[in-house]
Design a protein around this motif. Sequence first.
Motif: not given
Length: 81
Positions: A32, A34, A36, A47, A49-50, A52, A66, A68, A72
């Motif tokens: 990832i 950028s 969530t 879940i 995040y950037a 991971d 995505n 967020g 994503l």
Amino acid sequence: NGPLRLCATLTLEPGASIGEHIHEKEDEIFYIVSGTAKVMDNGVEKIVYAGDSVITGNGGSHSIENIGIDDLVVFATIVTY
């Protein structure tokens, strides 16, 4: 001619997803960059995040969505056996 089947940067808009699919005789790695995401990895929701990463393979299944408000960005590779 190497065992790399995919090496790409994927961008998913908010709400967009890649549906569940199986990886037989290969591994897919999501990093990832950028955003969530919700990942279903062999039936387990995570879940991420950037920063991971998630690896799925050897007959396993996964999907990514995505969740967020921003795009994503995922760096994905698929390595075959």
